[in-house]
Design a protein around this motif. Structure first.
Motif, PDB file in Angstrom:
ATOM      1  N   GLY A 123      42.414  45.774  29.340  1.00 50.00           N
ATOM      2  CA  GLY A 123      43.776  45.394  28.987  1.00 50.00           C
ATOM      3  C   GLY A 123      43.917  44.747  27.625  1.00 50.00           C
ATOM      4  N   ASP A 124      42.888  44.003  27.194  1.00 48.58           N
ATOM      5  CA  ASP A 124      42.994  43.344  25.898  1.00 48.58           C
ATOM      6  C   ASP A 124      43.053  44.330  24.739  1.00 48.58           C
ATOM      7  OD1 ASP A 124      40.376  44.147  26.416  1.00 48.58           O
ATOM      8  OD2 ASP A 124      39.499  42.560  25.188  1.00 48.58           O
ATOM      9  N   GLN A 125      42.669  45.581  24.995  1.00 53.58           N
ATOM     10  CA  GLN A 125      42.686  46.602  23.950  1.00 53.58           C
ATOM     11  C   GLN A 125      44.029  47.324  23.847  1.00 53.58           C
ATOM     12  OE1 GLN A 125      39.012  49.116  23.914  1.00 53.58           O
ATOM     13  NE2 GLN A 125      38.344  47.802  25.619  1.00 53.58           N
ATOM     14  N   VAL A 126      44.929  47.082  24.795  1.00 54.90           N
ATOM     15  CA  VAL A 126      46.222  47.776  24.791  1.00 54.90           C
ATOM     16  C   VAL A 126      47.399  46.809  24.871  1.00 54.90           C
ATOM     17  CG1 VAL A 126      45.286  49.900  25.807  1.00 54.90           C
ATOM     18  CG2 VAL A 126      46.114  48.075  27.316  1.00 54.90           C
ATOM     19  N   GLY A 143      43.083  36.586  35.789  1.00 52.90           N
ATOM     20  CA  GLY A 143      43.383  36.176  34.428  1.00 52.90           C
ATOM     21  C   GLY A 143      43.286  37.266  33.385  1.00 52.90           C
ATOM     22  N   LYS A 144      43.041  38.512  33.802  1.00 52.33           N
ATOM     23  CA  LYS A 144      42.885  39.604  32.846  1.00 52.33           C
ATOM     24  C   LYS A 144      43.845  40.747  33.153  1.00 52.33           C
ATOM     25  CE  LYS A 144      37.867  38.838  32.410  1.00 52.33           C
ATOM     26  NZ  LYS A 144      36.542  39.470  32.642  1.00 52.33           N
ATOM     27  N   LEU A 145      44.405  41.352  32.097  1.00 55.01           N
ATOM     28  CA  LEU A 145      45.165  42.585  32.269  1.00 55.01           C
ATOM     29  C   LEU A 145      44.142  43.682  32.516  1.00 55.01           C
ATOM     30  CD1 LEU A 145      47.773  44.230  32.209  1.00 55.01           C
ATOM     31  CD2 LEU A 145      47.512  44.415  29.719  1.00 55.01           C
ATOM     32  N   GLN A 319      33.933  55.106  28.064  1.00 56.41           N
ATOM     33  CA  GLN A 319      35.032  54.143  28.140  1.00 56.41           C
ATOM     34  C   GLN A 319      35.859  54.083  26.864  1.00 56.41           C
ATOM     35  OE1 GLN A 319      32.940  50.609  29.349  1.00 56.41           O
ATOM     36  NE2 GLN A 319      33.001  51.146  31.523  1.00 56.41           N
ATOM     37  N   ALA A 320      35.210  54.181  25.710  1.00 56.16           N
ATOM     38  CA  ALA A 320      35.959  54.116  24.439  1.00 56.16           C
ATOM     39  C   ALA A 320      36.912  55.301  24.323  1.00 56.16           C
ATOM     40  CB  ALA A 320      34.996  54.097  23.262  1.00 56.16           C
ATOM     41  N   ALA A 321      36.422  56.490  24.675  1.00 59.54           N
ATOM     42  CA  ALA A 321      37.276  57.677  24.636  1.00 59.54           C
ATOM     43  C   ALA A 321      38.389  57.570  25.669  1.00 59.54           C
ATOM     44  CB  ALA A 321      36.441  58.932  24.884  1.00 59.54           C
ATOM     45  N   ALA A 322      38.052  57.014  26.835  1.00 60.80           N
ATOM     46  CA  ALA A 322      39.059  56.860  27.890  1.00 60.80           C
ATOM     47  C   ALA A 322      40.191  55.930  27.436  1.00 60.80           C
ATOM     48  CB  ALA A 322      38.407  56.315  29.164  1.00 60.80           C
ATOM     49  N   VAL A 323      39.831  54.824  26.782  1.00 58.08           N
ATOM     50  CA  VAL A 323      40.849  53.902  26.273  1.00 58.08           C
ATOM     51  C   VAL A 323      41.708  54.594  25.220  1.00 58.08           C
ATOM     52  CG1 VAL A 323      41.252  51.782  24.958  1.00 58.08           C
ATOM     53  CG2 VAL A 323      39.544  51.813  26.781  1.00 58.08           C
ATOM     54  N   ASP A 324      41.086  55.387  24.376  1.00 56.25           N
ATOM     55  CA  ASP A 324      41.836  56.094  23.342  1.00 56.25           C
ATOM     56  C   ASP A 324      42.836  57.073  23.967  1.00 56.25           C
ATOM     57  OD1 ASP A 324      42.075  56.664  20.374  1.00 56.25           O
ATOM     58  OD2 ASP A 324      41.647  58.687  21.112  1.00 56.25           O
ATOM     59  N   THR A 348      56.885  50.725  28.682  1.00 57.17           N
ATOM     60  CA  THR A 348      57.061  49.847  27.528  1.00 57.17           C
ATOM     61  C   THR A 348      58.514  49.383  27.411  1.00 57.17           C
ATOM     62  OG1 THR A 348      57.525  51.705  26.041  1.00 57.17           O
ATOM     63  CG2 THR A 348      55.216  51.020  26.257  1.00 57.17           C
ATOM     64  N   LYS A 349      58.706  48.262  26.715  1.00 61.70           N
ATOM     65  CA  LYS A 349      60.061  47.742  26.523  1.00 61.70           C
ATOM     66  C   LYS A 349      60.920  48.741  25.749  1.00 61.70           C
ATOM     67  CE  LYS A 349      58.361  42.973  26.543  1.00 61.70           C
ATOM     68  NZ  LYS A 349      58.114  41.742  25.756  1.00 61.70           N
ATOM     69  N   ASP A 350      60.371  49.301  24.674  1.00 60.92           N
ATOM     70  CA  ASP A 350      61.107  50.296  23.892  1.00 60.92           C
ATOM     71  C   ASP A 350      61.416  51.528  24.740  1.00 60.92           C
ATOM     72  OD1 ASP A 350      61.102  48.700  21.664  1.00 60.92           O
ATOM     73  OD2 ASP A 350      59.447  49.735  20.667  1.00 60.92           O
ATOM     74  N   GLY A 351      60.448  51.936  25.525  1.00 62.46           N
ATOM     75  CA  GLY A 351      60.639  53.117  26.362  1.00 62.46           C
ATOM     76  C   GLY A 351      61.719  52.922  27.404  1.00 62.46           C
ATOM     77  N   ALA A 352      61.753  51.739  28.030  1.00 59.71           N
ATOM     78  CA  ALA A 352      62.778  51.459  29.041  1.00 59.71           C
ATOM     79  C   ALA A 352      64.174  51.486  28.418  1.00 59.71           C
ATOM     80  CB  ALA A 352      62.512  50.107  29.696  1.00 59.71           C
TER      81      ALA A 352
END
Length: 418
Positions: A123-126, A143-145, A319-324, A348-352
């Motif tokens: 979550g910290d990456q997005v 405590g983590k996204l 995992q890196a490719a998956a996050v991308d 996302t807020k913009d998307g909503a």
């Protein structure tokens, strides 16, 4: 959009009868040891497997198209696999050490997956994607996204406009509070028509609890708050309307859910999510429906929120490719393509905001994303909520306080074991 997410509490009943069963038997969550170390990450082009539950061909095609576009752009490959039983197949993958790299993860199962060591918490990456605050809260555990919200659904009040007009009601009568809901439901109740018809489960009646200022657990999910005066007030409001004959459960009017009751003309109003649009178009094309936000309770606005996220496996070697790929899938532009293809609302807020502008008839659903309450995501809570559903089925004859005291006891036991 996987519409089963919103009716998931019914499926949980299967596991409710045996709380002693491992969560793995109920599909994918617990029962496995924590990961001792991160897996060795592969080098070179990645080959990802994405496991999804789907609402139909439109959703499958849209996800495949997005994955193919990413593959062509990056030189990686991404195979989309449609699950016949998502929870079962995830459970098998986790147990066998060969889970999919990316998968739909239900909001209520996040604690199960995380506690078992099955999730890569990325979550910290997005976090800069601008996700709705309610969704960030929904997918935060320990405590983590844990993962990026895929999309969301909320509950709103859906009105059969022909029955509404026939009852002499106008836009001025659209319920703004509980008193207005009672008044409208009373005018709509006539002959075979019941003013408000809902499914007898927490995933609908829980909205009354939120409008009263209550919920099953506290803000950070560390304490059960089920037997609070606010929750009693919420269920008491529903019981009051049941006693008046202006609120009935769907099964009482020979319907499987509120949408069917509305479509069959035996419900003037129902409380349902945005999946109802597709269902009415398919099964009851002649029904005219208007969607408005749920009326406020003593504590203001309140609705329930349902969602999946893009889970990434702790054992994935890419995992890196998956996050991308997840960043591509959750970009507002891509999410709006999904919205147009199969009706989901962007996370996302913009998307909503864009969704509300492009689909104004369903703006009430999107508005709920600002204040919606997600499901309890604590490990081992599915059987607790299933037992709550069983009690809610008897709300007509049981006192709300007794039902909530049972929920308090079961929930506290479940939290105590985590």
């Amino acid at each position: 959009m996987n519409t089963n997410r919103a009716r998931r509490s019914r499926a949980a009943v299967v596991c409710a009868a045996g709380v002693v069963l491992s969560l793995a038997a109920c599909g994918g969550g617990g029962g496995f040891e924590e990961e001792s170390a991160a897996p060795q990450q592969s080098t070179g082009p990645s080959k990802l497997q994405i496991l999804i539950g789907t609402s139909g061909d439109a959703e499958t095609a849209a996800v495949k198209a997005a994955a193919d576009g990413w593959s062509k752009k990056t030189g990686n490959t991404a195979e989309v696999v449609v699950a016949s039983d998502l929870n079962q197949q995830l459970g098998q993958g986790f147990a066998g050490g060969t889970p999919p790299d990316i998968f739909y993860a239900d909001a209520a199962r996040i604690g199960d997956f995380a506690k078992a060591g099955n999730l890569y918490a990325y979550g910290d990456q997005v976090q800069d994607a601008g996700f709705l605050d309610s969704l960030v809260k929904t997918y935060t555990y320990d405590g983590k996204l844990q993962c990026a919200p895929k999309d969301f659904s909320t509950l709103a009040l859906i009105i059969n406009t022909d029955l509404w007009t026939k009852a002499g009601l106008t836009d001025a009568d659209i319920p703004k509070d509980w008193a207005g809901l009672e008044a409208a439901a009373k005018k709509l109740t006539n002959g075979k028509v019941t003013g408000l018809v809902v499914s007898g489960e927490w995933a609908r009646l829980g909205a009354f609890m939120r409008q009263a200022g209550g919920w099953v657990v506290n803000e950070d999910g560390t304490e059960v708050t089920a037997d609070s005066p606010e929750n009693v007030a919420g269920l008491t409001q529903a019981k009051k309307m049941i006693a008046a004959g202006t609120l009935k459960y769907a099964k009482e009017v020979d319907s499987g859910w509120g949408g069917e009751a509305l479509g069959k003309g035996v419900a003037g109003m129902t409380i349902e999510g945005n999946w109802i649009r597709g269902a009415l178009t398919k099964d009851f094309p002649n029904i005219k429906a208007k969607v408005v936000e749920l009326p406020e309770g003593p504590a203001g606005k309140g609705t329930l929120l349902f969602s999946n996220c893009w889970g990434i496996a702790a054992k994935s070697k890419s995992q890196a490719a998956a996050v991308d790929l997840v960043k591509t899938l959750t970009a507002t532009t891509q999410q709006m393509e999904f919205a147009k293809a199969f009706g989901v609302m962007p996370s996302t807020k913009d998307g909503a905001q864009q969704y509300s502008q492009q689909f104004p008839d369903d703006a009430a659903f999107a508005a709920g994303g600002e204040y919606g309450q997600g499901p309890v995501n604590a490990p081992g809570f599915d059987p607790v909520m299933a037992a709550f559903n069983t009690d809610l089925e008897q709300l007509k004859s049981k006192e709300p306080k007794a039902i909530l005291e049972s929920l308090q006891k079961n929930g506290t036991a479940a939290l105590g074991g985590n």
